[in-house]
Design an enzyme around this catalytic site. Structure first.
Site, short mmCIF file in Angstrom:
data_model
loop_
_atom_site.label_atom_id
_atom_site.label_comp_id
_atom_site.label_asym_id
_atom_site.label_seq_id
_atom_site.Cartn_x
_atom_site.Cartn_y
_atom_site.Cartn_z
N ARG A 163 0.93 -1.20 -0.01
CA ARG A 163 -0.09 -0.13 0.00
C ARG A 163 1.01 1.17 0.00
O ARG A 163 0.37 2.30 -0.61
CB ARG A 163 -0.80 0.03 1.33
CG ARG A 163 -1.88 -1.23 1.14
CD ARG A 163 -3.48 -0.53 1.04
NE ARG A 163 -4.32 -1.60 0.95
CZ ARG A 163 -5.06 -1.83 1.78
NH1 ARG A 163 -5.34 -1.07 2.94
NH2 ARG A 163 -6.12 -2.65 1.62
N ASP A 223 -15.53 9.49 9.92
CA ASP A 223 -14.52 8.61 9.70
C ASP A 223 -13.26 9.37 9.77
O ASP A 223 -13.16 10.49 10.05
CB ASP A 223 -14.56 8.49 8.00
CG ASP A 223 -13.92 6.93 7.66
OD1 ASP A 223 -14.78 6.14 7.38
OD2 ASP A 223 -12.63 7.00 7.74
C1 LIG Z 1 -14.72 -1.08 5.93
S1 LIG Z 1 -15.22 0.55 6.21
C2 LIG Z 1 -16.69 0.27 6.75
C3 LIG Z 1 -17.65 1.20 6.09
C4 LIG Z 1 -19.22 0.87 6.65
N1 LIG Z 1 -19.29 1.23 8.00
C5 LIG Z 1 -19.80 -0.50 6.02
O1 LIG Z 1 -19.83 -1.05 6.95
O2 LIG Z 1 -19.85 -0.75 4.81
C6 LIG Z 1 -14.02 1.05 7.52
C7 LIG Z 1 -13.79 2.51 7.60
O3 LIG Z 1 -13.31 2.70 9.10
C8 LIG Z 1 -12.54 3.80 9.05
N2 LIG Z 1 -11.79 3.87 10.22
C9 LIG Z 1 -10.64 3.14 10.56
N3 LIG Z 1 -9.87 3.37 11.53
C10 LIG Z 1 -11.03 4.70 12.27
C11 LIG Z 1 -10.79 5.36 13.29
N4 LIG Z 1 -9.81 4.99 14.18
N5 LIG Z 1 -11.55 6.25 13.42
C12 LIG Z 1 -12.66 6.46 12.59
N6 LIG Z 1 -12.54 5.82 11.40
C13 LIG Z 1 -11.73 4.89 11.37
C14 LIG Z 1 -11.74 3.55 7.73
O4 LIG Z 1 -11.34 4.78 7.30
C15 LIG Z 1 -12.83 3.02 6.71
O5 LIG Z 1 -13.53 4.29 6.03
#
Ligand SMILES: C[S@@+](CC[C@H](N)C(=O)[O-])C[C@H]1O[C@@H](n2cnc3c(N)ncnc32)[C@H](O)[C@@H]1O
Length: 270
Positions: A35, A139
Site C-alpha cells: 500500500r 470517519d
Molecule cells: C470497511 S469501512 C466500513 C464502512 C461502513 N461502515 C460499512 O460497513 O460498509 C471501515 C472504515 O473505518 C474507517 N476507520 C478506520 N479506523 C478508524 C478510526 N480510528 N476512526 C474512525 N474511522 C476509522 C476507515 O477509514 C474506513 O473508511
C-alpha cells in the site's frame, strides 16, 4: 518494490497504533509494504525508512493522513447487510418517533449514511416518522469524507438499491458522467459528515437513537475494541440501537446491551 525491514514495519505499525489505533499484526507486513510503496515512489523515495521519518515528523506536510488513507480499507456499498435496515424499519414503525438521530461512525464513502437516508425519507413520506431526522457520518480518512460530501457513486455500488429508490433519490449521470449517480439534495440536506477518530476521546455529539459501527472494529486490537465500543455507546441514548458488522463476532464492552439480531443490540436503559 523496496524491501520493508521488520524493524521499520514495527515502527510504522507502532506509530499507526499509538496515533490512530490501527492495529497491524506481523502477517500484515506485505499489505503495508504494497500500500505504501507506490506513494513512496511518487515522492521519489526508495527506502521505507525515509517514508517513516517523514510521517513521524512534526513537519510531515499532511503525509501522515495520506498514509492513514492508504492503510485503511474503505470497502462499502449501499444497503450492505440489508437485515439491519429491515430491523431499523420495523423498530421505527413500532415506535413512530417524531425525531430520529443516526450516527454512521465509520462512514467510509457515505454509502451507509445515504442508505439510511433513503429509508428514513421513505418512512417520513409514509407518516411513520416526523420530518426531523438527521444522519451524521464520521470517519478518520479525509479522502473518503470528501467523496461522501460529493455523494457521487459508481452505479455498481448502488446495485442493492431498488429501481424505485434510484429513481426517487438519485440523478443518473450522462455523457462523461455515464455510469455514475449522485444522491439528490433532498437526502443530502439531512446528512452531514465530519472527521472523527474513534480511538480518541470524543466530545458530546449525541445522543443518537441509532449508531452504525459496522466493519471497523476489525482494525483494532482487543483492548482498543472495548474502549471504542464503550466510547461510541456513550453517545447512544438508553434504548437506542447499535449495529456492528455481522462478521465481527461478539461485541465486547462494559456498557450493558441486549442482543436483538446478528450484529444488532439495544443499549439497556439505565
Ligand atoms: C470497511 S469501512 C466500513 C464502512 C461502513 N461502515 C460499512 O460497513 O460498509 C471501515 C472504515 O473505518 C474507517 N476507520 C478506520 N479506523 C478508524 C478510526 N480510528 N476512526 C474512525 N474511522 C476509522 C476507515 O477509514 C474506513 O473508511
Amino acid at each position: 518494490m523496496p524491501a520493508l525491514q521488520d524493524k521499520t514495519f514495527r515502527a510504522i505499525a507502532d506509530l499507526m497504533h499509538s496515533s490512530v489505533g490501527l492495529s497491524f499484526a506481523d502477517h500484515k507486513k506485505p499489505l503495508v509494504a504494497s500500500r505504501l510503496a507506490p506513494r513512496m515512489q511518487r515522492l521519489g523515495m526508495d527506502r521505507f525508512e525515509q517514508y517513516f521519518a517523514l510521517i513521524a515528523s512534526h513537519d510531515d506536510q499532511g503525509e501522515f493522513q495520506v498514509a492513514v488513507d492508504l492503510l485503511t480499507t474503505n470497502e462499502t456499498y449501499f444497503f450492505r447487510e440489508p437485515a439491519h435496515f429491515d430491523l431499523l424499519e420495523r423498530e421505527l414503525a413500532q415506535h413512530r418517533p417524531a425525531s430520529v438521530r443516526v450516527w454512521s461512525a465509520a462512514s467510509s464513502f457515505g454509502d451507509e449514511a445515504y442508505s439510511t437516508a433513503m429509508l428514513l425519507a421513505e418512512l417520513q413520506q409514509r407518516g411513520v416518522i416526523g420530518a426531523d431526522w438527521s444522519i451524521l457520518g464520521t470517519d478518520i480518512s479525509d479522502r473518503v469524507l470528501r467523496s461522501a460530501m460529493q455523494a457521487i457513486y459508481p452505479n455498481e455500488r448502488l446495485r442493492h438499491v431498488s429501481p424505485e429508490r434510484l429513481k426517487r433519490y438519485c440523478w443518473r449521470g450522462e455523457g462523461d458522467a455515464e455510469g455514475l449517480s449522485q444522491i439528490q439534495p433532498r437526502l443530502r440536506d439531512h446528512v452531514r459528515f465530519g472527521q472523527l477518530n474513534l480511538c480518541l476521546p470524543i466530545e458530546n455529539i449525541g445522543p443518537f437513537d441509532v449508531v452504525f459501527l459496522r466493519n471497523v472494529l476489525i482494525y483494532f486490537d482487543p483492548p482498543t475494541k472495548i474502549q471504542v465500543v464503550d466510547r461510541v455507546l456513550s453517545q447512544l441514548r438508553p434504548g437506542g440501537i447499535l449495529f456492528i458488522g455481522t462478521a465481527e463476532g461478539r461485541v465486547n464492552c462494559r456498557t450493558p446491551l441486549t442482543p436483538l439480531a446478528p450484529g444488532a443490540f439495544r443499549k439497556v436503559a439505565a
